[in-house]
Design an enzyme around this catalytic site. Sequence first.
Site, PDB file in Angstrom:
ATOM      1  N   TYR A  91       0.813  -1.214   0.000  1.00 33.75           N
ATOM      2  CA  TYR A  91       0.000   0.000   0.000  1.00 33.75           C
ATOM      3  C   TYR A  91       0.849   1.267   0.000  1.00 33.75           C
ATOM      4  O   TYR A  91       0.413   2.304  -0.457  1.00 33.75           O
ATOM      5  CB  TYR A  91      -0.896   0.037   1.254  1.00 33.75           C
ATOM      6  CG  TYR A  91      -2.243  -0.612   1.099  1.00 33.75           C
ATOM      7  CD1 TYR A  91      -2.357  -1.911   0.601  1.00 33.75           C
ATOM      8  CD2 TYR A  91      -3.402   0.064   1.457  1.00 33.75           C
ATOM      9  CE1 TYR A  91      -3.592  -2.507   0.484  1.00 33.75           C
ATOM     10  CE2 TYR A  91      -4.644  -0.528   1.341  1.00 33.75           C
ATOM     11  CZ  TYR A  91      -4.732  -1.820   0.855  1.00 33.75           C
ATOM     12  OH  TYR A  91      -5.968  -2.403   0.735  1.00 33.75           O
ATOM     13  N   LYS A 121       2.978 -15.330   1.497  1.00 33.42           N
ATOM     14  CA  LYS A 121       3.212 -16.002   0.210  1.00 33.42           C
ATOM     15  C   LYS A 121       4.711 -16.278   0.125  1.00 33.42           C
ATOM     16  O   LYS A 121       5.407 -15.842  -0.803  1.00 33.42           O
ATOM     17  CB  LYS A 121       2.698 -15.094  -0.927  1.00 33.42           C
ATOM     18  CG  LYS A 121       2.692 -15.722  -2.296  1.00 33.42           C
ATOM     19  CD  LYS A 121       1.611 -16.787  -2.489  1.00 33.42           C
ATOM     20  CE  LYS A 121       1.751 -17.447  -3.842  1.00 33.42           C
ATOM     21  NZ  LYS A 121       0.865 -18.615  -4.002  1.00 33.42           N
ATOM     22  N   ASP A 162      -3.124 -18.245  -0.621  1.00 32.02           N
ATOM     23  CA  ASP A 162      -4.108 -18.935  -1.476  1.00 32.02           C
ATOM     24  C   ASP A 162      -4.766 -20.077  -0.720  1.00 32.02           C
ATOM     25  O   ASP A 162      -5.988 -20.262  -0.749  1.00 32.02           O
ATOM     26  CB  ASP A 162      -3.467 -19.411  -2.803  1.00 32.02           C
ATOM     27  CG  ASP A 162      -2.140 -20.128  -2.620  1.00 32.02           C
ATOM     28  OD1 ASP A 162      -1.584 -20.126  -1.502  1.00 32.02           O
ATOM     29  OD2 ASP A 162      -1.645 -20.701  -3.613  1.00 32.02           O
ATOM     30  N   ASP A 202      -6.601  -7.060   3.801  1.00 31.81           N
ATOM     31  CA  ASP A 202      -7.706  -6.354   3.144  1.00 31.81           C
ATOM     32  C   ASP A 202      -8.623  -7.372   2.472  1.00 31.81           C
ATOM     33  O   ASP A 202      -9.840  -7.336   2.621  1.00 31.81           O
ATOM     34  CB  ASP A 202      -7.140  -5.362   2.118  1.00 31.81           C
ATOM     35  CG  ASP A 202      -8.248  -4.604   1.403  1.00 31.81           C
ATOM     36  OD1 ASP A 202      -9.190  -4.160   2.075  1.00 31.81           O
ATOM     37  OD2 ASP A 202      -8.167  -4.474   0.165  1.00 31.81           O
ATOM     38  N   ASP A 224     -12.692  -9.054   3.774  1.00 34.09           N
ATOM     39  CA  ASP A 224     -13.958  -9.070   3.026  1.00 34.09           C
ATOM     40  C   ASP A 224     -14.485 -10.501   2.896  1.00 34.09           C
ATOM     41  O   ASP A 224     -15.687 -10.748   2.975  1.00 34.09           O
ATOM     42  CB  ASP A 224     -13.787  -8.462   1.619  1.00 34.09           C
ATOM     43  CG  ASP A 224     -14.015  -6.946   1.618  1.00 34.09           C
ATOM     44  OD1 ASP A 224     -13.837  -6.313   2.680  1.00 34.09           O
ATOM     45  OD2 ASP A 224     -14.370  -6.390   0.557  1.00 34.09           O
TER      46      ASP A 224
HETATM   47  C1  IPM Z   1     -10.518  -1.247   3.963  1.00 30.13           C
HETATM   48  C2  IPM Z   1     -10.693  -0.504   2.671  1.00 30.13           C
HETATM   49  C3  IPM Z   1      -9.514   0.444   2.493  1.00 30.13           C
HETATM   50  C4  IPM Z   1      -8.279  -0.409   2.406  1.00 30.13           C
HETATM   51  C5  IPM Z   1      -9.637   1.404   1.309  1.00 30.13           C
HETATM   52  C6  IPM Z   1     -10.906   2.214   1.368  1.00 30.13           C
HETATM   53  C7  IPM Z   1      -8.447   2.306   1.199  1.00 30.13           C
HETATM   54  O1  IPM Z   1     -10.842  -1.401   1.624  1.00 30.13           O
HETATM   55  O2  IPM Z   1     -10.372  -0.587   5.002  1.00 30.13           O
HETATM   56  O3  IPM Z   1     -10.530  -2.483   3.939  1.00 30.13           O
HETATM   57  O4  IPM Z   1      -7.967  -0.956   1.353  1.00 30.13           O
HETATM   58  O5  IPM Z   1      -7.587  -0.527   3.420  1.00 30.13           O
HETATM   59 MG    MG Z   2     -11.060  -3.440   2.245  1.00 32.49          MG
END
Ligand code: IPM
Ligand code: MG
Length: 371
Positions: A146, A196, A228, A252, A256
């Site tokens: 990042y 990884k 993976d 990240d 999700d």
């Molecule tokens: C998260 C989001 C952020 C990230 C974005 C909005 C910059 O996806 O907090 O997971 O990638 O960290």
């Molecule tokens: Mg995110």
Amino acid sequence: MNEMQGLFKIAVLPGDGIGPEVTAEAVKVLKLVEEITGPRFRFHSGLIGGTALDATAVPLPAETISICNNATAILLGAVGGPQWDSKRREIRPEQGLLQLRQRMGLYVNLRPAKVLDSLIGLSALKPERVRGTDLLIVRELMGGIYFGNPRGIFAKNGGRVGINTEIYREHEVERVAHRAFQLARLRRRKVTSVDKANVLETSRLWRDVVTRIGRSYADVELEHLYIDNCAMKLIDEPARFDVILTSNMFGDILSDEAASLTGSIGLLPSASLGERTALYEPVHGSAPDIAGRNRANPVASIASAALMLRYSCRMENAAAAIEAAIEKVLKRGARTPDMQGKKRAVTTSRMGDLIAAETQKLLKSSKFRAA
Ligand code: IPM
Ligand code: MG
């Protein structure tokens, strides 16, 4: 008054999209907590993200930085939206959040994901597979791909190249690893470190350092998985995980994925901690498609406020009461549209009212009354 005397300054950064609506519900619950328990909160709001861009031409105005510098904790809504998507990177809403993480030194991001029995039918997976899932993602937040340099899009040999760089310094891995092992001690004492290392040098260093740090936590079990394989196991046997320790980018993505196990990304809170201050925000984004319609799920924001009480205000009782209230209200069947199923949905503010009322009731009951 200051923190010692029970005054907490809270920076409130509602941001974009559904951010303001869900943050308002979290503040509502905090105000009710304040009525019952001793400590007082003073809320200071600031601009961030697209709304800050529109008002000040930067995604993280100086005034917001100064509000955050003076705060015990920061409560954030969400940033981003299609109207700012075409902007170049430096002036995109997301930069507001990324810069804030850097400025405040927030190097560890905690993302708990728990599958509630009452919502098990909402999970993307079969109930028998997700039942009992209760994991905590510990994501490195200030380093990795990042933030590494060189980065950019450059013209080269008549075409363009995009470059990003993943860098991990030993001390960056050490400090987040310590946090993960310490947190595992408060849970089921198992850390899964995800990397990884079969391909990337940064990951080989990561694995080395985590293994070394792990030796000083002999009571915590440590395993290493490739990203993976971990992504697959998270679907195949999610309940096997306790603490997942990983890099900025992998964290990240996995967070999700973990969200979808619980049934709705609208449920998941997060805490970003450093040495000075801390930031609390839902894992979900700004959901511009439903913004301003009183349809968003405020649970993640309210649960983030609970984490704030736990980690920044040392109000464990109140934090636990809010979490219990959320579970109760969901168990009784209240659903915002994102988790509606066949039931009739409630609005954002109604959900906030229900959780606030239940929190108040619990805080007055003997179980949660401050000791
Ligand atoms: C998260 C989001 C952020 C990230 C974005 C909005 C910059 O996806 O907090 O997971 O990638 O960290
Ligand atoms: Mg995110």
